[in-house]
Design an enzyme around this catalytic site. Structure first.
Site, mmCIF file in Angstrom:
data_model
loop_
_atom_site.group_PDB
_atom_site.id
_atom_site.type_symbol
_atom_site.label_atom_id
_atom_site.label_comp_id
_atom_site.label_asym_id
_atom_site.label_seq_id
_atom_site.Cartn_x
_atom_site.Cartn_y
_atom_site.Cartn_z
ATOM 1 N N ILE A 68 0.805 -1.225 0.000
ATOM 2 C CA ILE A 68 0.000 0.000 0.000
ATOM 3 C C ILE A 68 0.842 1.281 0.000
ATOM 4 O O ILE A 68 0.303 2.366 -0.168
ATOM 5 C CB ILE A 68 -0.996 0.026 1.188
ATOM 6 C CG1 ILE A 68 -0.270 -0.075 2.530
ATOM 7 C CG2 ILE A 68 -2.038 -1.067 1.031
ATOM 8 C CD1 ILE A 68 -1.146 0.278 3.717
ATOM 9 N N ASN A 94 -6.643 -2.449 6.498
ATOM 10 C CA ASN A 94 -6.164 -3.019 7.762
ATOM 11 C C ASN A 94 -4.658 -2.855 7.961
ATOM 12 O O ASN A 94 -4.205 -2.684 9.096
ATOM 13 C CB ASN A 94 -6.536 -4.511 7.793
ATOM 14 C CG ASN A 94 -5.754 -5.262 8.837
ATOM 15 O OD1 ASN A 94 -6.083 -5.228 10.021
ATOM 16 N ND2 ASN A 94 -4.678 -5.933 8.424
ATOM 17 N N SER A 146 -7.398 3.526 15.582
ATOM 18 C CA SER A 146 -7.021 3.186 16.953
ATOM 19 C C SER A 146 -7.457 4.300 17.887
ATOM 20 O O SER A 146 -7.420 5.482 17.516
ATOM 21 C CB SER A 146 -5.503 3.033 17.033
ATOM 22 O OG SER A 146 -5.101 2.945 18.386
ATOM 23 N N TYR A 161 2.438 7.084 15.472
ATOM 24 C CA TYR A 161 1.268 6.205 15.326
ATOM 25 C C TYR A 161 -0.001 7.009 15.580
ATOM 26 O O TYR A 161 -0.947 6.981 14.782
ATOM 27 C CB TYR A 161 1.383 5.042 16.300
ATOM 28 C CG TYR A 161 0.291 3.997 16.151
ATOM 29 C CD1 TYR A 161 0.315 3.099 15.085
ATOM 30 C CD2 TYR A 161 -0.742 3.895 17.078
ATOM 31 C CE1 TYR A 161 -0.672 2.130 14.951
ATOM 32 C CE2 TYR A 161 -1.728 2.937 16.955
ATOM 33 C CZ TYR A 161 -1.691 2.050 15.882
ATOM 34 O OH TYR A 161 -2.667 1.092 15.762
ATOM 35 N N GLY A 162 -0.044 7.746 16.691
ATOM 36 C CA GLY A 162 -1.232 8.521 17.052
ATOM 37 C C GLY A 162 -1.586 9.540 15.982
ATOM 38 O O GLY A 162 -2.755 9.662 15.581
ATOM 39 N N VAL A 193 -5.209 -5.866 20.911
ATOM 40 C CA VAL A 193 -5.392 -7.223 20.392
ATOM 41 C C VAL A 193 -4.055 -7.988 20.352
ATOM 42 O O VAL A 193 -3.029 -7.428 19.955
ATOM 43 C CB VAL A 193 -5.998 -7.150 18.963
ATOM 44 C CG1 VAL A 193 -6.276 -8.542 18.421
ATOM 45 C CG2 VAL A 193 -7.286 -6.316 18.968
ATOM 46 N N ARG A 194 -4.111 -9.274 20.708
ATOM 47 C CA ARG A 194 -2.919 -10.146 20.707
ATOM 48 C C ARG A 194 -2.490 -10.473 19.277
ATOM 49 O O ARG A 194 -3.015 -11.393 18.649
ATOM 50 C CB ARG A 194 -3.218 -11.459 21.442
ATOM 51 C CG ARG A 194 -3.246 -11.337 22.948
ATOM 52 C CD ARG A 194 -3.321 -12.687 23.622
ATOM 53 N NE ARG A 194 -4.527 -13.443 23.330
ATOM 54 C CZ ARG A 194 -5.724 -13.224 23.899
ATOM 55 N NH1 ARG A 194 -5.877 -12.247 24.770
ATOM 56 N NH2 ARG A 194 -6.758 -13.991 23.589
ATOM 57 N N THR A 195 -1.555 -9.652 18.760
ATOM 58 C CA THR A 195 -0.958 -9.876 17.435
ATOM 59 C C THR A 195 0.519 -9.520 17.562
ATOM 60 O O THR A 195 0.977 -9.121 18.643
ATOM 61 C CB THR A 195 -1.592 -8.936 16.386
ATOM 62 O OG1 THR A 195 -1.328 -7.574 16.794
ATOM 63 C CG2 THR A 195 -3.091 -9.137 16.255
HETATM 64 P P1 NAP Z 1 0.253 -6.760 12.632
HETATM 65 O O1 NAP Z 1 0.039 -8.085 13.270
HETATM 66 O O2 NAP Z 1 1.531 -6.051 12.882
HETATM 67 O O3 NAP Z 1 0.027 -6.915 11.054
HETATM 68 C C1 NAP Z 1 0.193 -5.795 10.233
HETATM 69 C C2 NAP Z 1 -0.135 -6.165 8.810
HETATM 70 O O4 NAP Z 1 0.060 -4.999 8.005
HETATM 71 C C3 NAP Z 1 0.765 -7.270 8.243
HETATM 72 O O5 NAP Z 1 0.006 -8.099 7.392
HETATM 73 C C4 NAP Z 1 1.775 -6.470 7.421
HETATM 74 O O6 NAP Z 1 2.371 -7.202 6.355
HETATM 75 C C5 NAP Z 1 0.858 -5.387 6.885
HETATM 76 N N1 NAP Z 1 1.613 -4.277 6.306
HETATM 77 C C6 NAP Z 1 2.499 -3.438 6.889
HETATM 78 N N2 NAP Z 1 3.000 -2.585 5.986
HETATM 79 C C7 NAP Z 1 2.404 -2.883 4.794
HETATM 80 C C8 NAP Z 1 2.486 -2.358 3.487
HETATM 81 N N3 NAP Z 1 3.311 -1.356 3.169
HETATM 82 N N4 NAP Z 1 1.703 -2.893 2.512
HETATM 83 C C9 NAP Z 1 0.865 -3.902 2.796
HETATM 84 N N5 NAP Z 1 0.764 -4.476 4.005
HETATM 85 C C10 NAP Z 1 1.518 -3.952 4.992
HETATM 86 O O7 NAP Z 1 -0.917 -5.749 13.054
HETATM 87 P P2 NAP Z 1 -2.372 -6.003 13.696
HETATM 88 O O8 NAP Z 1 -2.243 -5.972 15.161
HETATM 89 O O9 NAP Z 1 -3.017 -7.148 13.017
HETATM 90 O O10 NAP Z 1 -3.084 -4.629 13.286
HETATM 91 C C11 NAP Z 1 -3.933 -4.510 12.157
HETATM 92 C C12 NAP Z 1 -4.492 -3.095 12.146
HETATM 93 O O11 NAP Z 1 -5.191 -2.827 13.370
HETATM 94 C C13 NAP Z 1 -3.409 -2.018 12.026
HETATM 95 O O12 NAP Z 1 -3.853 -0.976 11.192
HETATM 96 C C14 NAP Z 1 -3.271 -1.526 13.458
HETATM 97 O O13 NAP Z 1 -2.783 -0.206 13.536
HETATM 98 C C15 NAP Z 1 -4.696 -1.650 13.980
HETATM 99 N N6 NAP Z 1 -4.759 -1.759 15.434
HETATM 100 C C16 NAP Z 1 -4.207 -2.820 16.081
HETATM 101 C C17 NAP Z 1 -4.279 -2.897 17.479
HETATM 102 C C18 NAP Z 1 -3.699 -4.059 18.262
HETATM 103 O O14 NAP Z 1 -3.797 -4.050 19.514
HETATM 104 N N7 NAP Z 1 -3.133 -5.075 17.637
HETATM 105 C C19 NAP Z 1 -4.906 -1.871 18.204
HETATM 106 C C20 NAP Z 1 -5.472 -0.791 17.507
HETATM 107 C C21 NAP Z 1 -5.390 -0.757 16.128
HETATM 108 P P3 NAP Z 1 3.790 -7.985 6.538
HETATM 109 O O15 NAP Z 1 3.470 -9.302 7.176
HETATM 110 O O16 NAP Z 1 4.290 -8.107 5.131
HETATM 111 O O17 NAP Z 1 4.655 -7.118 7.404
#
Ligand code: NAP
Length: 237
Positions: A68, A94, A146, A161-162, A193-195
């Site tokens: 993206i 996402n 977020s 991030y914010g 979320v647990r990621t």
């Molecule tokens: P994650 O586990 O770190 O996964 C992030 C995803 O984004 C991965 O698939 C990554 O791909 C992809 N990505 C990063 N840069 C990219 C790019 N340039 N082009 C395409 N894909 C890209 O994150 P998550 O926890 O699932 O979070 C998903 C969303 O929810 C995010 O927008 C995050 O800000 C939001 N969010 C998460 C939380 C939380 O607690 N986890 C809380 C609030 C909001 P690669 O595998 O190739 O790196």
């Protein structure tokens, strides 16, 4: 295809960053709900490996290469889908990154990268896919934001991030206002979320984290647009 039959056809959802974390779970839940899913990943091999693990029992998930941060990658992905007759009805923005630097140690490159992925990524995909939604008279856009970008909460740190998520919220409002009422554009805070991003100590599962996004992706015609939601309830920007 007549407008009547268009109502009946299976909806197609494209999920960015669909290869892991909340994005992969959104793919799973949307596929189980009967949508055609395009799992978009910047590394197609990782995307294919993730799709193989899905096992949703639904229609096969299509994997597409999509970085993206690269306008050409976004255009090429949209072009391949259009060439094979796939109409994207639901766009889930996402993909995201989470730089943790405090403001006074935040470098320009890190700040720029946060904006490029978390804001401009959604800007590029909205420009690529929303006009066709508007033309066809149906669309759902879900931006993974977020609470850390919440203005009413003083945009709690980390800084880059914010700021990027506050800007994504602004983009949500702008696209929602630009699109017709048939295209619903909303933002979601998935909770903590647990990621890989959220860490293993986060309280919510990916299933819980994906729930509101999936709900917004399947809103009925009288559903909200231009809103910010957590646990399926509106929250302040
Ligand atoms: P994650 O586990 O770190 O996964 C992030 C995803 O984004 C991965 O698939 C990554 O791909 C992809 N990505 C990063 N840069 C990219 C790019 N340039 N082009 C395409 N894909 C890209 O994150 P998550 O926890 O699932 O979070 C998903 C969303 O929810 C995010 O927008 C995050 O800000 C939001 N969010 C998460 C939380 C939380 O607690 N986890 C809380 C609030 C909001 P690669 O595998 O190739 O790196």
């Amino acid at each position: 295809m007549s407008p009547g039959s268009r109502q009946e056809r299976t909806r197609t959802a494209l999920v960015t960053g669909g290869n892991r974390g909340i994005g992969l779970e959104i793919c799973r839940q949307l596929s189980r709900a009967g949508l055609q899913v395009v799992l978009a990943a910047r590394d197609p091999a990782r995307g294919r490996a993730a799709a193989r693990k899905l096992g949703t029992g639904g229609a096969p998930v299509r994997v597409e290469e999509l970085d993206i941060t690269d306008s050409k990658s976004v255009r090429d992905c949209a072009g391949r889908l259009a060439d094979s007759g796939v109409e994207v009805d639901v766009l889930v923005n996402n993909a995201g990154i989470y730089p943790t630097d405090a403001f006074f140690s935040l470098g320009e490159e890190t700040m720029g990268r946060a904006l490029d992925v978390n804001l401009m990524g959604a800007f590029r995909t909205c420009q690529a896919f929303v006009p066709a939604m508007a033309e066809r008279g149906y669309g759902r856009v879900v931006n993974l934001s977020s609470g850390l970008g919440g203005m009413t909460d003083n945009v709690p740190s980390p800084a880059a991030y914010g700021i990027s998520k506050a800007a994504l919220n602004a983009l949500t409002l702008v696209v929602s206002a630009a699109a017709p009422a048939s295209v619903k554009v909303n933002a979601v805070c998935p909770g903590w979320v647990r990621t890989d991003m959220g860490g293993s100590w986060a309280p919510s599962s990916v299933q819980q984290g994906a729930d509101t996004a999936v709900w917004l992706a399947r809103l009925p015609a009288n559903g909200p647009t231009g809103g910010f939601f957590r646990h399926r309830k509106p929250i302040d920007w």
